[in-house]
Design a protein around this motif. Sequence first.
Motif, PDB file in Angstrom:
ATOM      1  N   LEU A 182      11.726   7.360   0.238  1.00  0.00           N
ATOM      2  CA  LEU A 182      10.675   6.727   0.446  1.00  0.00           C
ATOM      3  C   LEU A 182      10.798   5.225   0.103  1.00  0.00           C
ATOM      4  O   LEU A 182      10.331   4.298   1.091  1.00  0.00           O
ATOM      5  CB  LEU A 182       9.386   7.532  -0.170  1.00  0.00           C
ATOM      6  N   PHE A 183      11.088   4.920  -1.148  1.00  0.00           N
ATOM      7  CA  PHE A 183      11.096   3.471  -1.557  1.00  0.00           C
ATOM      8  C   PHE A 183      12.051   2.726  -0.675  1.00  0.00           C
ATOM      9  O   PHE A 183      12.163   1.742  -0.489  1.00  0.00           O
ATOM     10  CB  PHE A 183      11.537   3.474  -2.917  1.00  0.00           C
ATOM     11  N   LEU A 184      13.295   3.377  -0.351  1.00  0.00           N
ATOM     12  CA  LEU A 184      14.262   2.815   0.372  1.00  0.00           C
ATOM     13  C   LEU A 184      13.931   2.432   1.732  1.00  0.00           C
ATOM     14  O   LEU A 184      13.797   1.521   2.223  1.00  0.00           O
ATOM     15  CB  LEU A 184      15.540   3.612   0.124  1.00  0.00           C
ATOM     16  N   ARG A 185      13.138   3.272   2.341  1.00  0.00           N
ATOM     17  CA  ARG A 185      12.467   3.122   3.492  1.00  0.00           C
ATOM     18  C   ARG A 185      11.498   1.907   3.625  1.00  0.00           C
ATOM     19  O   ARG A 185      11.422   1.097   4.527  1.00  0.00           O
ATOM     20  CB  ARG A 185      11.828   4.301   3.987  1.00  0.00           C
ATOM     21  N   VAL A 186      10.405   1.702   2.557  1.00  0.00           N
ATOM     22  CA  VAL A 186       9.889   0.578   2.418  1.00  0.00           C
ATOM     23  C   VAL A 186      10.448  -0.366   2.339  1.00  0.00           C
ATOM     24  O   VAL A 186      10.256  -1.537   3.071  1.00  0.00           O
ATOM     25  CB  VAL A 186       8.862   0.818   1.064  1.00  0.00           C
ATOM     26  N   TYR A 187      11.530  -0.554   1.437  1.00  0.00           N
ATOM     27  CA  TYR A 187      12.404  -2.047   1.174  1.00  0.00           C
ATOM     28  C   TYR A 187      13.035  -2.274   2.638  1.00  0.00           C
ATOM     29  O   TYR A 187      13.203  -3.443   2.838  1.00  0.00           O
ATOM     30  CB  TYR A 187      13.368  -1.458   0.165  1.00  0.00           C
ATOM     31  N   ALA A 188      13.793  -1.363   3.062  1.00  0.00           N
ATOM     32  CA  ALA A 188      14.332  -1.615   4.372  1.00  0.00           C
ATOM     33  C   ALA A 188      13.378  -2.139   5.622  1.00  0.00           C
ATOM     34  O   ALA A 188      14.030  -3.084   6.124  1.00  0.00           O
ATOM     35  CB  ALA A 188      15.257  -0.319   4.902  1.00  0.00           C
ATOM     36  N   ARG A 189      12.386  -1.554   5.690  1.00  0.00           N
ATOM     37  CA  ARG A 189      11.224  -1.805   6.790  1.00  0.00           C
ATOM     38  C   ARG A 189      10.902  -3.139   6.365  1.00  0.00           C
ATOM     39  O   ARG A 189      10.565  -4.026   7.102  1.00  0.00           O
ATOM     40  CB  ARG A 189      10.260  -0.874   6.603  1.00  0.00           C
ATOM     41  N   VAL A 193      15.677  21.986 -12.886  1.00  0.00           N
ATOM     42  CA  VAL A 193      16.251  20.919 -12.879  1.00  0.00           C
ATOM     43  C   VAL A 193      16.525  20.406 -11.199  1.00  0.00           C
ATOM     44  O   VAL A 193      16.557  19.172 -10.975  1.00  0.00           O
ATOM     45  CB  VAL A 193      17.522  21.091 -13.660  1.00  0.00           C
ATOM     46  N   VAL A 194      17.245  21.155 -10.695  1.00  0.00           N
ATOM     47  CA  VAL A 194      17.409  21.059  -9.385  1.00  0.00           C
ATOM     48  C   VAL A 194      16.116  20.661  -8.359  1.00  0.00           C
ATOM     49  O   VAL A 194      16.471  19.627  -7.473  1.00  0.00           O
ATOM     50  CB  VAL A 194      18.335  22.288  -8.504  1.00  0.00           C
ATOM     51  N   GLY A 195      15.151  21.417  -8.439  1.00  0.00           N
ATOM     52  CA  GLY A 195      13.862  20.759  -7.951  1.00  0.00           C
ATOM     53  C   GLY A 195      13.561  19.406  -8.489  1.00  0.00           C
ATOM     54  O   GLY A 195      12.895  18.943  -7.304  1.00  0.00           O
ATOM     55  N   GLY A 196      13.398  19.197  -9.744  1.00  0.00           N
ATOM     56  CA  GLY A 196      13.187  17.964  -9.970  1.00  0.00           C
ATOM     57  C   GLY A 196      14.043  16.621  -9.466  1.00  0.00           C
ATOM     58  O   GLY A 196      13.651  15.549  -9.048  1.00  0.00           O
ATOM     59  N   LEU A 197      15.413  17.104  -9.168  1.00  0.00           N
ATOM     60  CA  LEU A 197      16.406  16.344  -8.685  1.00  0.00           C
ATOM     61  C   LEU A 197      15.992  15.931  -6.988  1.00  0.00           C
ATOM     62  O   LEU A 197      15.914  14.909  -6.622  1.00  0.00           O
ATOM     63  CB  LEU A 197      17.940  16.708  -8.645  1.00  0.00           C
ATOM     64  N   GLY A 198      15.356  17.289  -6.413  1.00  0.00           N
ATOM     65  CA  GLY A 198      14.964  17.105  -5.201  1.00  0.00           C
ATOM     66  C   GLY A 198      13.850  16.138  -4.942  1.00  0.00           C
ATOM     67  O   GLY A 198      13.904  15.458  -4.282  1.00  0.00           O
ATOM     68  N   ILE A 199      12.989  16.169  -5.889  1.00  0.00           N
ATOM     69  CA  ILE A 199      11.732  15.438  -5.869  1.00  0.00           C
ATOM     70  C   ILE A 199      12.214  13.691  -6.216  1.00  0.00           C
ATOM     71  O   ILE A 199      11.634  12.944  -5.585  1.00  0.00           O
ATOM     72  CB  ILE A 199      10.625  15.643  -7.040  1.00  0.00           C
ATOM     73  N   ALA A 200      13.105  13.670  -7.007  1.00  0.00           N
ATOM     74  CA  ALA A 200      13.578  12.311  -7.184  1.00  0.00           C
ATOM     75  C   ALA A 200      14.189  11.691  -5.590  1.00  0.00           C
ATOM     76  O   ALA A 200      14.038  10.379  -5.509  1.00  0.00           O
ATOM     77  CB  ALA A 200      14.564  12.272  -8.244  1.00  0.00           C
ATOM     78  N   VAL A 201      15.107  12.498  -5.087  1.00  0.00           N
ATOM     79  CA  VAL A 201      15.670  12.263  -3.835  1.00  0.00           C
ATOM     80  C   VAL A 201      14.523  11.603  -2.872  1.00  0.00           C
ATOM     81  O   VAL A 201      14.837  10.746  -2.134  1.00  0.00           O
ATOM     82  CB  VAL A 201      16.641  13.274  -3.291  1.00  0.00           C
ATOM     83  N   VAL A 202      13.598  12.796  -2.520  1.00  0.00           N
ATOM     84  CA  VAL A 202      12.496  12.458  -1.861  1.00  0.00           C
ATOM     85  C   VAL A 202      11.849  10.993  -2.161  1.00  0.00           C
ATOM     86  O   VAL A 202      11.704  10.078  -1.172  1.00  0.00           O
ATOM     87  CB  VAL A 202      11.460  13.525  -1.772  1.00  0.00           C
ATOM     88  N   PHE A 203      11.503  10.538  -3.132  1.00  0.00           N
ATOM     89  CA  PHE A 203      10.865   9.616  -3.590  1.00  0.00           C
ATOM     90  C   PHE A 203      11.691   8.407  -3.625  1.00  0.00           C
ATOM     91  O   PHE A 203      11.265   7.033  -3.083  1.00  0.00           O
ATOM     92  CB  PHE A 203      10.078   9.422  -4.908  1.00  0.00           C
ATOM     93  N   PHE A 228       0.912  -1.385   0.008  1.00  0.00           N
ATOM     94  CA  PHE A 228      -0.025  -0.051  -0.081  1.00  0.00           C
ATOM     95  C   PHE A 228       0.882   1.128  -0.106  1.00  0.00           C
ATOM     96  O   PHE A 228       0.593   2.214  -0.626  1.00  0.00           O
ATOM     97  CB  PHE A 228      -0.963  -0.101   1.340  1.00  0.00           C
ATOM     98  N   THR A 229       1.775   1.249   0.569  1.00  0.00           N
ATOM     99  CA  THR A 229       2.982   2.430   1.021  1.00  0.00           C
ATOM    100  C   THR A 229       3.442   2.708  -0.547  1.00  0.00           C
ATOM    101  O   THR A 229       3.662   3.757  -0.879  1.00  0.00           O
ATOM    102  CB  THR A 229       3.748   2.264   2.000  1.00  0.00           C
ATOM    103  N   ILE A 230       3.889   1.747  -1.155  1.00  0.00           N
ATOM    104  CA  ILE A 230       4.628   1.721  -2.307  1.00  0.00           C
ATOM    105  C   ILE A 230       3.438   2.487  -3.629  1.00  0.00           C
ATOM    106  O   ILE A 230       3.782   3.472  -4.432  1.00  0.00           O
ATOM    107  CB  ILE A 230       5.140   0.682  -2.953  1.00  0.00           C
ATOM    108  N   ILE A 231       2.247   1.994  -3.491  1.00  0.00           N
ATOM    109  CA  ILE A 231       1.361   2.398  -4.198  1.00  0.00           C
ATOM    110  C   ILE A 231       1.076   3.966  -4.123  1.00  0.00           C
ATOM    111  O   ILE A 231       0.896   4.872  -4.919  1.00  0.00           O
ATOM    112  CB  ILE A 231       0.054   1.597  -4.017  1.00  0.00           C
ATOM    113  N   MET A 232       0.866   4.432  -2.946  1.00  0.00           N
ATOM    114  CA  MET A 232       0.720   5.713  -2.429  1.00  0.00           C
ATOM    115  C   MET A 232       1.774   6.596  -2.792  1.00  0.00           C
ATOM    116  O   MET A 232       1.569   7.648  -3.127  1.00  0.00           O
ATOM    117  CB  MET A 232       0.087   5.874  -1.015  1.00  0.00           C
ATOM    118  N   THR A 233       3.111   5.971  -2.438  1.00  0.00           N
ATOM    119  CA  THR A 233       4.208   6.872  -2.811  1.00  0.00           C
ATOM    120  C   THR A 233       4.188   7.233  -4.560  1.00  0.00           C
ATOM    121  O   THR A 233       4.603   8.290  -4.581  1.00  0.00           O
ATOM    122  CB  THR A 233       5.416   6.149  -2.389  1.00  0.00           C
TER     123      THR A 233
END
Length: 418
Positions: free
Chosen positions: A391-398, A378-388, A353-358
Motif C-alpha cells: 500500500l505504501f509502495l502504491r502511494v509512493y508510485a502514484r 509469524v507468517v500471518g504477521g509477515l502477510g500483514i507487513a507485505v500488505v501495508f 490522507f491515504t498514508i494516514i489511513m493506511t
Amino acid sequence: MATGEEIAPALQDSWGDFWLFRFFVNAAGYASIVVPGFLLIQYFKRRNYLETGRGICFPVIKSCVFGSEVKSVHQDDGSLPPRAEPTESSTARQVFKLFCCAAGLQASYLTWGVLQERVMTRTYGATETDPGEKFKDSQFLVFMNRILAFTVAGLYCALTKQPRHGAPMYKYSFASLSNILSSWCQYEALKYISFPTQVLAKASKVIPVMMMGKLVSRKSYEYWEYLTAALISVGVSMFLLSSAPNRTVSTVTTFSGIVLLAGYIIFDSFTSNWQDALFTYKMSPVQMMFGVNVFSCLFTVGSLLEQGALLESMRFMARHSEFTAHAVLLSVCSACGQLFIFYTINQFGAAVFTIIMTLRQAFAILLSCLIYGHTVTVVGGLGIAVVFMALFLRVYARSRMKKRSKKLPLGETPVQKV
C-alpha cells in the motif's frame, strides 16, 4: 409435543437472526420507500412539471426531481477548492495542521474500530448468573451513525458559506442506499470473521477495483499497479492461510463472512463511483455528506419502523446504559472522522490522507489483537507487513506518476489509475 413446541421458536429466532434473512427484510423496507419515490419522479418528469408546475410545492419538487443548475466540467478533485501550497513562512503551521489532522483521524477511526468490534461481538449485562445478551441489529447502528452525521453536516452547511446547490436531490439516494448496505455488511461481517481479517480485506479492495476497471472500462494500468496488487493478494493469502488452523468457526461461518465482505466491497465501490459522478455538479464535500445522510436517515428509520426494530433497539439501550454510551460514541467518531477526511484532503491532498489511513489500518489490527486477544502467527504477521508495504509502495508510485504527468507535453496523457 412439548419438545417440538420448544424447538420451533428457537428455529424461528435463529432464522430471524441469520444475516441473509435480515438482508432481504431490510431490502424490502428500503424498496417500500424507493419504489414509490421512483414512480413519483417518473410522474413529474412525464408531466413536464418543470414548465407546468405551480404552487407552494413547486420549489421543493424542483429541487428534489430536477435540480437548479447544469453540470460543471469534471476534473480530478474538481469538487474540492484549490489547495493552498505551504510556504516556508508557514511551514510550522502546516506541520501543526498535519499533526492535528493525523491525530484526529487516528483517534476517530481507531476508537470507532475498537467500539465496532465491542458492540458486535461482546455481550452486555453479563453477571455471574446471567450470560448477558448481544446486540443484533446492525441497521440500528447504521441509523445512529447517519443521524449524527446528517446533523453535523447540516450545521456545518448552515454556519459556513457553501456553493449554490444544483444537483437533483433524488440522485443522492443511490449513493445513500449503497452506503447503508456497505455499512450493514461491514457490521454483520464481524459476527463471522475477526476484525483483523476485515481490515485486511478492506485494504485489499484495490484488487477487485482494478479487475472491474479492466473488464468494464477497458482501463490500462502501469506495471507497479499490477505488482502492488499481486503483493497485496500474497499478503492477504499468507494471513488467512496461517490463521486457518487456529480457528474454531465453521465453514458456513467463514463463507458468510466472505460473502459479507464481498458485499461491503461491491457496495462501497459503487458509492465512491456514484459520488464521483455527482461531484460534476457544483457542490462541496460537506454538501455531499449532508445529501447522502438525508436519504440514509430516511431509509434506515423507515425500515426500522416497518420491522418494529426501532423500539426494540431503544429498549435494549434502556436496559444497557453501557451500550448507549458505546453507540453514541461510535456515531460521534464516525461523524467527526468524515469531517477530518474532508479537511485533510483539502489541506494536504489525497496521497497524505491515504498514508494516514493506511497507518490507521495497521494500528487498528494491533489494537484489536491487544484488546480482544486475537492471535496472529509469524507468517500471518509477515502477510500483514507485505500488505501495508504494498500500500505504501502504491502511494509512493502514484505520487511520482502525478509529478511526471505534470511535466508531460501538451497532447500526451498519462495512463488511467484507480
